[in-house]
Scaffold this motif. Sequence first.
Motif, PDB file in Angstrom:
ATOM      1  N   TYR A 182      51.980   1.412  46.806  1.00  0.00           N
ATOM      2  CA  TYR A 182      52.998   1.108  47.813  1.00  0.00           C
ATOM      3  C   TYR A 182      53.138  -0.405  47.946  1.00  0.00           C
ATOM      4  CZ  TYR A 182      52.515   6.007  49.140  1.00  0.00           C
ATOM      5  OH  TYR A 182      52.494   7.378  49.133  1.00  0.00           O
ATOM      6  N   GLU A 242      49.130   9.944  46.943  1.00  0.00           N
ATOM      7  CA  GLU A 242      48.549   8.966  46.040  1.00  0.00           C
ATOM      8  C   GLU A 242      49.643   8.158  45.357  1.00  0.00           C
ATOM      9  OE1 GLU A 242      47.925  12.351  45.548  1.00  0.00           O
ATOM     10  OE2 GLU A 242      46.095  12.378  46.721  1.00  0.00           O
ATOM     11  N   GLY A 243      49.339   6.879  45.133  1.00  0.00           N
ATOM     12  CA  GLY A 243      50.294   6.017  44.440  1.00  0.00           C
ATOM     13  C   GLY A 243      50.153   4.580  44.891  1.00  0.00           C
ATOM     14  N   LYS A 250      47.152   0.619  47.370  1.00  0.00           N
ATOM     15  CA  LYS A 250      46.975   1.629  46.323  1.00  0.00           C
ATOM     16  C   LYS A 250      46.131   2.754  46.904  1.00  0.00           C
ATOM     17  CE  LYS A 250      47.052  -1.688  42.523  1.00  0.00           C
ATOM     18  NZ  LYS A 250      46.277  -2.278  41.418  1.00  0.00           N
ATOM     19  N   LYS A 257      56.787   3.429  47.981  1.00  0.00           N
ATOM     20  CA  LYS A 257      56.077   3.938  46.811  1.00  0.00           C
ATOM     21  C   LYS A 257      56.915   3.687  45.564  1.00  0.00           C
ATOM     22  CE  LYS A 257      53.597   8.058  45.349  1.00  0.00           C
ATOM     23  NZ  LYS A 257      53.296   9.445  45.720  1.00  0.00           N
TER      24      LYS A 257
END
Length: 135
Positions: A28, A25-26, A42, A134
């Motif tokens: 990029y 998750e995060g 996302k 990320k």
Amino acid sequence: MKGLIFLLLVIIFPSFNYQKNEKIEGIYYSVDNKFEKFSIMKLFDNGTFQYSYGLSGCQGKLTGKYFIDNKRITFKNDEIFTEVYLEKQTDSLAKITPFYPDLSIVDWKIYKNAIKPISKINTGCIVEKGKHLKK
């Protein structure tokens, strides 16, 4: 002795599996992002995504779900961003159908701190093929 070996395997084995279950998750950002050109993915912890892209005034955003298998991410656009749905909703007089890229066509490869489409993605505004780091 066998019990000690079994105990060590039970303790040590999960630590080898840690990287495999590392959080993806995060947000990029494409390494090709420049002034007025962007591609941002996302990934949320509930298995959904939001992809934003654009070049100057030509911009788009779509959402959907993602699935991870063997260091690859497969995306599935939400129904409202599919060609079939958009054609049904188009006014027959206008004959204008917005274009959204079908992200289910191209898997993305997972790297240590980045993701990258396996092949080119035509968004209608840009053709994206670079790594997304990320941040």
